[in-house]
Design a protein around this motif. Structure first.
Motif, PDB file in Angstrom:
ATOM      1  N   ALA A  52     -36.008 108.829  35.792  1.00 57.13           N
ATOM      2  CA  ALA A  52     -35.002 109.693  36.408  1.00 57.13           C
ATOM      3  C   ALA A  52     -35.042 109.549  37.924  1.00 57.13           C
ATOM      4  CB  ALA A  52     -35.232 111.146  36.004  1.00 57.13           C
ATOM      5  N   ARG A  53     -36.236 109.545  38.488  1.00 54.07           N
ATOM      6  CA  ARG A  53     -36.374 109.382  39.933  1.00 54.07           C
ATOM      7  C   ARG A  53     -35.839 108.025  40.385  1.00 54.07           C
ATOM      8  NH1 ARG A  53     -39.285 111.722  44.159  1.00 54.07           N
ATOM      9  NH2 ARG A  53     -38.672 110.632  46.058  1.00 54.07           N
ATOM     10  N   ALA A  54     -36.172 106.973  39.640  1.00 49.50           N
ATOM     11  CA  ALA A  54     -35.693 105.638  39.988  1.00 49.50           C
ATOM     12  C   ALA A  54     -34.172 105.547  39.905  1.00 49.50           C
ATOM     13  CB  ALA A  54     -36.336 104.599  39.063  1.00 49.50           C
ATOM     14  N   THR A  55     -33.581 106.288  38.978  1.00 47.89           N
ATOM     15  CA  THR A  55     -32.128 106.288  38.828  1.00 47.89           C
ATOM     16  C   THR A  55     -31.457 106.910  40.051  1.00 47.89           C
ATOM     17  OG1 THR A  55     -32.371 106.467  36.426  1.00 47.89           O
ATOM     18  CG2 THR A  55     -30.232 107.035  37.341  1.00 47.89           C
ATOM     19  N   VAL A  56     -31.965 108.046  40.496  1.00 53.44           N
ATOM     20  CA  VAL A  56     -31.400 108.684  41.691  1.00 53.44           C
ATOM     21  C   VAL A  56     -31.655 107.827  42.928  1.00 53.44           C
ATOM     22  CG1 VAL A  56     -31.391 110.752  43.133  1.00 53.44           C
ATOM     23  CG2 VAL A  56     -31.664 110.965  40.654  1.00 53.44           C
ATOM     24  N   ASP A  57     -32.853 107.257  43.031  1.00 53.10           N
ATOM     25  CA  ASP A  57     -33.156 106.384  44.166  1.00 53.10           C
ATOM     26  C   ASP A  57     -32.199 105.194  44.208  1.00 53.10           C
ATOM     27  OD1 ASP A  57     -35.241 108.030  44.902  1.00 53.10           O
ATOM     28  OD2 ASP A  57     -36.822 106.729  44.103  1.00 53.10           O
ATOM     29  N   ALA A  58     -31.898 104.625  43.035  1.00 54.48           N
ATOM     30  CA  ALA A  58     -30.976 103.488  42.992  1.00 54.48           C
ATOM     31  C   ALA A  58     -29.581 103.907  43.434  1.00 54.48           C
ATOM     32  CB  ALA A  58     -30.933 102.900  41.576  1.00 54.48           C
ATOM     33  N   ALA A  59     -29.168 105.114  43.034  1.00 44.04           N
ATOM     34  CA  ALA A  59     -27.857 105.601  43.463  1.00 44.04           C
ATOM     35  C   ALA A  59     -27.804 105.704  44.983  1.00 44.04           C
ATOM     36  CB  ALA A  59     -27.574 106.960  42.820  1.00 44.04           C
ATOM     37  N   VAL A  87     -27.487 102.198  46.625  1.00 41.38           N
ATOM     38  CA  VAL A  87     -26.193 101.506  46.570  1.00 41.38           C
ATOM     39  C   VAL A  87     -25.118 102.253  47.348  1.00 41.38           C
ATOM     40  CG1 VAL A  87     -26.722 100.434  44.351  1.00 41.38           C
ATOM     41  CG2 VAL A  87     -25.433 102.588  44.399  1.00 41.38           C
ATOM     42  N   GLY A  88     -25.481 103.340  48.004  1.00 40.10           N
ATOM     43  CA  GLY A  88     -24.541 104.018  48.874  1.00 40.10           C
ATOM     44  C   GLY A  88     -23.969 105.312  48.366  1.00 40.10           C
ATOM     45  N   VAL A  89     -24.418 105.783  47.201  1.00 42.83           N
ATOM     46  CA  VAL A  89     -23.919 107.055  46.685  1.00 42.83           C
ATOM     47  C   VAL A  89     -24.402 108.192  47.575  1.00 42.83           C
ATOM     48  CG1 VAL A  89     -24.058 108.690  44.765  1.00 42.83           C
ATOM     49  CG2 VAL A  89     -23.761 106.251  44.306  1.00 42.83           C
ATOM     50  N   ARG A  90     -23.478 109.061  47.934  1.00 44.37           N
ATOM     51  CA  ARG A  90     -23.836 110.219  48.743  1.00 44.37           C
ATOM     52  C   ARG A  90     -23.237 111.507  48.180  1.00 44.37           C
ATOM     53  NH1 ARG A  90     -26.802 106.874  49.964  1.00 44.37           N
ATOM     54  NH2 ARG A  90     -27.463 106.169  52.042  1.00 44.37           N
ATOM     55  N   GLY A  91     -22.812 111.463  46.943  1.00 40.00           N
ATOM     56  CA  GLY A  91     -22.333 112.652  46.244  1.00 40.00           C
ATOM     57  C   GLY A  91     -23.055 112.766  44.916  1.00 40.00           C
ATOM     58  N   PHE A  92     -23.594 113.948  44.615  1.00 42.08           N
ATOM     59  CA  PHE A  92     -24.416 114.139  43.419  1.00 42.08           C
ATOM     60  C   PHE A  92     -23.972 115.410  42.697  1.00 42.08           C
ATOM     61  CE2 PHE A  92     -26.782 111.728  46.501  1.00 42.08           C
ATOM     62  CZ  PHE A  92     -27.376 110.717  45.759  1.00 42.08           C
ATOM     63  N   ASP A  93     -23.708 115.283  41.409  1.00 45.74           N
ATOM     64  CA  ASP A  93     -23.247 116.417  40.604  1.00 45.74           C
ATOM     65  C   ASP A  93     -24.266 116.744  39.527  1.00 45.74           C
ATOM     66  OD1 ASP A  93     -21.127 118.304  39.526  1.00 45.74           O
ATOM     67  OD2 ASP A  93     -21.486 117.009  37.793  1.00 45.74           O
ATOM     68  N   THR A  94     -24.480 118.044  39.304  1.00 42.87           N
ATOM     69  CA  THR A  94     -25.404 118.486  38.280  1.00 42.87           C
ATOM     70  C   THR A  94     -24.929 119.825  37.729  1.00 42.87           C
ATOM     71  OG1 THR A  94     -27.742 118.921  37.814  1.00 42.87           O
ATOM     72  CG2 THR A  94     -26.918 119.588  39.987  1.00 42.87           C
ATOM     73  N   ALA A  95     -25.748 120.445  36.879  1.00 43.38           N
ATOM     74  CA  ALA A  95     -25.398 121.742  36.287  1.00 43.38           C
ATOM     75  C   ALA A  95     -26.607 122.298  35.565  1.00 43.38           C
ATOM     76  CB  ALA A  95     -24.238 121.583  35.290  1.00 43.38           C
ATOM     77  N   PRO A  96     -26.734 123.624  35.466  1.00 40.86           N
ATOM     78  CA  PRO A  96     -27.803 124.210  34.643  1.00 40.86           C
ATOM     79  C   PRO A  96     -27.736 123.739  33.185  1.00 40.86           C
ATOM     80  CG  PRO A  96     -26.779 125.891  36.022  1.00 40.86           C
ATOM     81  CD  PRO A  96     -25.941 124.649  36.164  1.00 40.86           C
ATOM     82  N   HIS A  97     -26.536 123.539  32.699  1.00 37.13           N
ATOM     83  CA  HIS A  97     -26.321 123.102  31.310  1.00 37.13           C
ATOM     84  C   HIS A  97     -27.028 121.796  30.999  1.00 37.13           C
ATOM     85  CE1 HIS A  97     -24.273 122.189  27.574  1.00 37.13           C
ATOM     86  NE2 HIS A  97     -23.562 121.213  28.111  1.00 37.13           N
TER      87      HIS A  97
END
Length: 316
Positions: free
Chosen positions: A30-37, A40-50
């Motif tokens: 999971a950490r590696a996935t966010v780090d990769a994002a 590659v230039g991602v600067r918007g992140f979406d999540t939810a309690p669900h």
């Protein structure tokens, strides 16, 4: 129109996958996935309690800790609060996590504020940029639009969040939400894709009202994710009907004639609409993130859209 930077490129990161959607993902992956994002230039992140009963929020917050806060935007959702569960098994709502917590619908103003406070605690942040009311059509659309959405608007007016809206896969629910005049942005799941566009009128209405659209589910949960859809692929997290598989294969054939793939075209499609300011794409591995980024960078020729319209695979 939201003052949040809903930058088109390359895409927002959708956090359901790192909440163990359908299968377990390790903390390291999971950490590696966010780090990769991020890489590659991602600067918007979406999540939810669900998403994984808070697991996605905790993992995303940990992965973003230490990143310059002004360099990224983050969204989460309200409507479902997490309360103690039986702890005797696994979640029964599609996430591979223990059921030591359960979801409790709460559209009240107090519930909205408490939900957001709890999300901030899991994220380890003092603010989020966008707060969405999550799937109000699933429990009580009227209560969502008359209680929860005004409560979100009040939080925006107080400066607690920068923008508010509703996230849903229901065109009717999102249409009703934008007509309240309280939404800055809507998250539209799976209803405005290369495969089908039942939300086309809604997207046009959002443009008229200066409501931003974040399109998610661009692969229709799997059907458009491969260059050639397999017969056992999924659509809306269920086995895809044969007629939709055939439609996706017809779309893939046109894409091939123009030198692009079906997934590349699926990523590009929603951003052709002026109201669609961003797409959010989920991932459960660094490899998936990098693949999505490569797809987002591909130019889809205008002639492809013309051919799709001429043969009836895309509405005017």
């Amino acid at each position: 129109m939201s003052d949040v930077d809903l930058d088109r490129g390359p895409f927002w990161f959708g956090g359901a996958g790192i909440g163990n959607l359908l299968r377990e993902v390790s903390d390291d992956d999971a950490r590696a996935t966010v780090d990769a994002a991020w890489d590659v230039g991602v600067r918007g992140f979406d999540t939810a309690p669900h998403y994984g009963l808070g697991l996605s929020e905790r993992r995303l917050g940990a992965a973003l800790a230490g990143r310059p806060r002004d360099e990224y935007a983050i969204s989460t959702k309200v409507g479902r609060r997490l309360v103690p569960g039986p702890g005797d098994g696994v979640d029964d709502d599609g996430f591979a996590v223990p059921n030591d917590l359960v979801r409790q619908w709460d559209p009240t103003a107090d519930g909205v504020r408490r939900s957001l406070d709890e999300s901030l605690d899991r994220l380890g942040l003092d603010r989020v940029d966008i707060a969405y009311l999550h799937d109000p059509d699933v429990y009580d659309l009227a209560a969502g639009l008359t209680q929860a959405l005004p409560a979100l608007a009040a939080l925006r007016d107080e400066g607690v969040v920068r923008a508010v809206g509703v996230g849903s896969n229901s065109v009717a629910a999102l249409t009703a939400a934008v007509e309240t005049g309280l939404c800055d942005v809507v998250m539209l799941a799976g209803r405005y894709t290369l495969l089908e566009q039942p939300a086309a009128a809604l997207v046009d209405r959002c443009a008229e009202l200066d409501v931003d659209v974040v399109a998610v589910g661009v692969y229709n949960s799997g059907l458009l994710s491969r260059p050639l859809p397999a017969p056992d692929t999924t659509y809306d997290y269920a086995p895809a009907p044969p007629e939709l598989v055939e439609r996706a294969r017809a779309l893939a054939a046109v894409c091939g004639r123009h030198g692009v793939t079906l997934p590349e075209t699926a990523v590009a499609f929603p951003l052709r609409a002026p109201a669609v300011r961003a797409i959010a794409v989920g991932a459960q591995s660094a490899e998936q993130v990098r693949s999505n980024a490569e797809r987002a960078a591909v130019h889809v020729p205008a002639a492809l859209w013309d051919e799709l319209r001429s043969i009836g695979l895309l509405a005017d």
